[in-house]
Design a protein around this motif. Structure first.
Motif, PDB file in Angstrom:
ATOM      1  N   ALA A  12       0.827  -1.209   0.000  1.00  0.00           N
ATOM      2  CA  ALA A  12       0.000   0.000   0.000  1.00  0.00           C
ATOM      3  C   ALA A  12       0.861   1.259   0.000  1.00  0.00           C
ATOM      4  O   ALA A  12       0.581   2.230  -0.711  1.00  0.00           O
ATOM      5  N   ALA A  13       1.941   1.238   0.796  1.00  0.00           N
ATOM      6  CA  ALA A  13       2.841   2.395   0.859  1.00  0.00           C
ATOM      7  C   ALA A  13       3.516   2.634  -0.487  1.00  0.00           C
ATOM      8  O   ALA A  13       3.652   3.783  -0.933  1.00  0.00           O
ATOM      9  N   PHE A  19       1.923   6.649  -6.651  1.00  0.00           N
ATOM     10  CA  PHE A  19       0.791   7.423  -7.144  1.00  0.00           C
ATOM     11  C   PHE A  19       0.980   8.907  -6.850  1.00  0.00           C
ATOM     12  O   PHE A  19       0.637   9.769  -7.668  1.00  0.00           O
ATOM     13  N   GLY A  20       1.529   9.200  -5.669  1.00  0.00           N
ATOM     14  CA  GLY A  20       1.799  10.591  -5.320  1.00  0.00           C
ATOM     15  C   GLY A  20       2.796  11.231  -6.262  1.00  0.00           C
ATOM     16  O   GLY A  20       2.629  12.382  -6.689  1.00  0.00           O
ATOM     17  N   ASP A  24       2.140  14.434  -8.765  1.00  0.00           N
ATOM     18  CA  ASP A  24       3.021  15.607  -8.739  1.00  0.00           C
ATOM     19  C   ASP A  24       3.580  15.894 -10.128  1.00  0.00           C
ATOM     20  O   ASP A  24       3.596  17.045 -10.582  1.00  0.00           O
ATOM     21  N   GLN A  25       4.030  14.842 -10.814  1.00  0.00           N
ATOM     22  CA  GLN A  25       4.591  15.027 -12.151  1.00  0.00           C
ATOM     23  C   GLN A  25       3.513  15.474 -13.140  1.00  0.00           C
ATOM     24  O   GLN A  25       3.767  16.312 -14.015  1.00  0.00           O
ATOM     25  N   SER A  26       2.306  14.939 -12.982  1.00  0.00           N
ATOM     26  CA  SER A  26       1.208  15.324 -13.875  1.00  0.00           C
ATOM     27  C   SER A  26       0.864  16.795 -13.721  1.00  0.00           C
ATOM     28  O   SER A  26       0.637  17.505 -14.704  1.00  0.00           O
ATOM     29  N   LEU A  27       0.848  17.281 -12.472  1.00  0.00           N
ATOM     30  CA  LEU A  27       0.539  18.689 -12.225  1.00  0.00           C
ATOM     31  C   LEU A  27       1.637  19.602 -12.782  1.00  0.00           C
ATOM     32  O   LEU A  27       1.364  20.675 -13.315  1.00  0.00           O
ATOM     33  N   ARG A  28       2.893  19.154 -12.640  1.00  0.00           N
ATOM     34  CA  ARG A  28       3.997  19.949 -13.193  1.00  0.00           C
ATOM     35  C   ARG A  28       3.911  19.996 -14.710  1.00  0.00           C
ATOM     36  O   ARG A  28       4.100  21.057 -15.322  1.00  0.00           O
ATOM     37  N   ASN A  29       3.663  18.859 -15.324  1.00  0.00           N
ATOM     38  CA  ASN A  29       3.567  18.804 -16.791  1.00  0.00           C
ATOM     39  C   ASN A  29       2.365  19.577 -17.294  1.00  0.00           C
ATOM     40  O   ASN A  29       2.406  20.145 -18.395  1.00  0.00           O
ATOM     41  N   ILE A 186      -6.622  16.295  -9.360  1.00  0.00           N
ATOM     42  CA  ILE A 186      -6.573  16.027  -7.926  1.00  0.00           C
ATOM     43  C   ILE A 186      -7.806  15.237  -7.493  1.00  0.00           C
ATOM     44  O   ILE A 186      -7.704  14.282  -6.709  1.00  0.00           O
ATOM     45  N   PHE A 187      -8.990  15.608  -8.023  1.00  0.00           N
ATOM     46  CA  PHE A 187     -10.220  14.914  -7.640  1.00  0.00           C
ATOM     47  C   PHE A 187     -10.198  13.455  -8.086  1.00  0.00           C
ATOM     48  O   PHE A 187     -10.520  12.547  -7.302  1.00  0.00           O
TER      49      PHE A 187
END
Length: 260
Positions: A12-13, A19-20, A24-29, A186-187
């Motif tokens: 899970a970790a 996934f985190g 993060d990479q998706s938001l930056r891109n 994010i949602f």
């Protein structure tokens, strides 16, 4: 059982951590992709206006009066353009024209830069050299929203570059689009993370918890005790296994009684 719990927690970790990083990479891109699309459009606009400006070059001198006459009207135009989920109502870019020395001849933003030198600005320097010139400049170094995109195109007289036309557009104009996409990412990511947590919780509640009770029950039997079958409350497989162990215990007790 502890090894199983540790393994599930570790998996899970790893999933949540990976996934985190993906989010993060998706938001930056996302930010880069939005402003790349904006820059591509600005390149077209700059080159179209620069081509028009070339028709007003005389003896190597750029005549900017056509801009003084037409651009203020463009900035005052009112329109209603529904672009997917946003409404655009005004022209959001400005133009300045500089000669080959980098001196600003015209600035649509109230003439603020007229008469000043921009020869050391990246968009102007590179364009005068004959290569693509663009830059992003912040009015506040700590606030990305304050960035303004600058895209330049050369103004030529024959083969000679006699000036530069730069279109500048605030990133703030695209910020609503960027924020809407960020909220969606994010949602959706939160929903997936919730699904992972629910799955792990279901495994712990429906499988490991009944197995732990069944293990304790079996250990008590092996110690010679006669505990009642615990309420397992798990799936059909665990319940069937518990019933089989209970039946086996009763048969063994009946066999022992007959032996005695």
């Amino acid at each position: 059982m502890r090894i199983t719990l540790f393994s599930l927690a570790l998996i899970a970790a790893i999933v949540v951590g990976g996934f985190g990083l993906l989010i993060d990479q998706s938001l930056r891109n996302l930010s880069r992709e939005v402003f790349q699309a904006t820059e591509e459009v600005l390149v077209d606009q700059a080159n179209i206006l620069a081509a028009i400006a070339e028709s007003h070059v005389k003896d190597g001198q750029i005549d900017v009066e056509w801009l003084r006459r037409s651009f203020p009207g463009a900035l005052k135009r009112s329109f209603h353009a529904p672009i997917y989920e946003i409404i655009k109502k005004r022209v959001g870019c400005h133009v300045y024209v500089a000669d080959k020395e980098g001196r600003v001849l015209y600035d649509s933003d109230g003439g603020t830069l007229e008469g000043t030198s921009v020869h050391d600005m990246r968009d102007v320097v590179l364009t005068l050299r004959g290569v693509y010139g663009a830059r992003s400049t912040r009015s506040d170094a700590k606030v990305e929203k304050s960035s303004v995109l600058h895209v330049a195109a050369p103004i030529r007289s024959g083969e000679e570059i006699v000036g530069v036309l730069t279109i500048r557009k605030p990133k703030l104009d695209q910020w609503e689009i960027l924020e809407r996409r960020q909220v969606r990412i994010i949602f959706s990511s939160a929903l997936i993370a919730l699904g992972i947590l629910l799955f792990v919780g279901a495994v712990l509640f429906w499988v490991l918890r009944p197995l732990r009770r069944l293990t304790d029950y079996t250990l008590e039997i092996s110690a010679g005790k006669r505990p009642p079958l615990p309420a397992l409350g798990g799936g059909m497989e665990v319940t069937t296994l518990g019933a089989a162990i209970e039946t086996m215990r009763e048969e063994l007790e009946g066999r022992d009684y007959a032996t005695r």
